[in-house]
Motif scaffolding. Structure first.
Motif, PDB file in Angstrom:
ATOM      1  N   THR A 141       0.088  -6.759 -15.259  1.00 44.20           N
ATOM      2  CA  THR A 141      -0.576  -7.601 -14.355  1.00 44.20           C
ATOM      3  C   THR A 141      -1.402  -7.228 -13.228  1.00 44.20           C
ATOM      4  O   THR A 141      -2.344  -7.809 -12.974  1.00 44.20           O
ATOM      5  CB  THR A 141       0.786  -8.135 -13.576  1.00 44.20           C
ATOM      6  OG1 THR A 141       1.440  -7.139 -13.189  1.00 44.20           O
ATOM      7  CG2 THR A 141       1.749  -8.846 -14.599  1.00 44.20           C
ATOM      8  N   PHE A 154       1.688 -13.321 -10.434  1.00 47.98           N
ATOM      9  CA  PHE A 154       1.433 -12.880 -11.516  1.00 47.98           C
ATOM     10  C   PHE A 154       2.623 -12.340 -12.430  1.00 47.98           C
ATOM     11  O   PHE A 154       2.946 -12.599 -13.659  1.00 47.98           O
ATOM     12  CB  PHE A 154       0.200 -11.775 -11.723  1.00 47.98           C
ATOM     13  CG  PHE A 154      -1.115 -12.521 -11.741  1.00 47.98           C
ATOM     14  CD1 PHE A 154      -1.959 -12.109 -12.636  1.00 47.98           C
ATOM     15  CD2 PHE A 154      -1.575 -13.407 -10.969  1.00 47.98           C
ATOM     16  CE1 PHE A 154      -3.384 -12.794 -12.976  1.00 47.98           C
ATOM     17  CE2 PHE A 154      -2.718 -14.104 -10.926  1.00 47.98           C
ATOM     18  CZ  PHE A 154      -3.693 -13.472 -11.838  1.00 47.98           C
ATOM     19  N   ASN A 155       3.399 -11.432 -11.713  1.00 48.59           N
ATOM     20  CA  ASN A 155       4.433 -10.787 -12.095  1.00 48.59           C
ATOM     21  C   ASN A 155       5.484 -11.695 -12.524  1.00 48.59           C
ATOM     22  O   ASN A 155       6.405 -11.636 -13.485  1.00 48.59           O
ATOM     23  CB  ASN A 155       5.104  -9.633 -11.140  1.00 48.59           C
ATOM     24  CG  ASN A 155       4.240  -8.596 -11.609  1.00 48.59           C
ATOM     25  OD1 ASN A 155       4.669  -7.601 -12.543  1.00 48.59           O
ATOM     26  ND2 ASN A 155       3.124  -8.352 -10.717  1.00 48.59           N
ATOM     27  N   ALA A 198       4.852 -13.625 -15.626  1.00 56.69           N
ATOM     28  CA  ALA A 198       5.074 -12.784 -16.945  1.00 56.69           C
ATOM     29  C   ALA A 198       6.411 -13.182 -17.431  1.00 56.69           C
ATOM     30  O   ALA A 198       6.430 -13.054 -18.552  1.00 56.69           O
ATOM     31  CB  ALA A 198       4.916 -11.398 -16.502  1.00 56.69           C
TER      32      ALA A 198
END
Length: 273
Positions: free
Chosen positions: A55, A118-119, A122
């Motif tokens: 990421t 973003f994480n 995921a």
């Protein structure tokens, strides 16, 4: 190692129940063990570490591509980046810290926001399906950065003794000062970091478990056959709805984390309690 394992599946290597620590501790590579504070610690490369690295690369590529040719009339990529940055700058940093002191902290808050976002996302990307901050160590590590930062700002702004004096609002009756000071001391140094880390971890872990229960449960029903195979399809449809809902929750949790971080920084730079 299978893609399911790489994605962070919590299905244990054995069929024991209830789950054990080994259910959640499935390192990709073990480098060795060391003694730390009298405890045996394993040095390993884990799936959350890999996802975090991926990421970070994705974030770097996105920011580079969207800002390498900055123009007055922005491209689509530049527009998205500017909107995200403007949202944190105006909607979080300025509001929570104040128009006088907010500007130096915008890069940090923007970075924290996109890293968490973003994480978290995921966790709903096929073949990954692992929210990095669904591991308490990851959430605690990020919280530690915020924790050190806002205390450092407070000590620099008010001085060592002044920072502790700042925790007690002026005008309190003398008998109330020790009680309020102890409560504020616990809030500043214990409650804030605990709740900040556990809120992010708890929401990401719970959402991940819910998605796994629906998808793996539906697959088990489908393999059973008979009427269970028919009932598996509504479960899969429900899991799609949960995916959409989880995507929203993941974005909200990134916003909540950065909002609280900005409020703690704002409290540290304030002239009065």
């Amino acid at each position: 190692m299978s893609l399911t394992a790489l994605a962070g599946s919590v299905v244990a290597a054995d069929s024991s129940f209830p789950p054990t620590p080994s259910t959640f501790w499935q390192p990709l590579v073990v480098f060795g063990e060391v003694q730390l504070f009298g405890q045996q610690m394993t040095i390993a490369l884990t799936r959350p570490m890999v996802v975090l690295a991926l990421t970070m690369v994705a974030i770097g590529v996105w920011l580079h591509l969207s800002t390498r040719k900055v123009a007055v009339v922005p491209s689509k990529g530049q527009w998205v980046t500017e909107q995200a940055h403007g949202f944190i700058r105006e909607g979080v940093a300025r509001d929570m810290i104040g128009s006088k002191d907010f500007l130096p902290y915008v890069p940090f808050l923007f970075s924290v926001f996109i890293v968490i976002l973003f994480n978290n996302w995921a966790g709903i990307i096929p073949m990954i399906n692992l929210p990095t901050f669904g591991r308490v160590g990851m959430a605690a590590g990020l919280t530690l950065i915020v924790y050190v930062l806002y205390h450092a700002i407070g000590f620099k702004r008010h001085g060592f003794l002044g920072y502790f004096k700042f925790m007690v609002p002026p005008g309190l009756p003398v008998v109330m000062v020790p009680i309020v000071f102890l409560l504020e001391l616990m809030t500043f140094f214990i409650t804030r970091p605990l709740t900040l880390a556990l809120r992010l971890f708890g929401n990401m872990f719970a959402g991940h478990m819910l998605v796994l229960v629906l998808t793996l449960g539906a697959w088990q029903m489908f393999q059973t056959g008979g009427i269970y195979s028919v009932l598996a399809f509504p479960a899969w449809i429900a899991s799609l709805g949960v995916f959409v809902f989880e995507m929203l929750i993941q974005a909200i949790q990134a916003y909540v984390f950065v909002l609280l971080s900005a409020s703690y920084i704002g409290a540290a730079v304030a002239d009065e309690h």
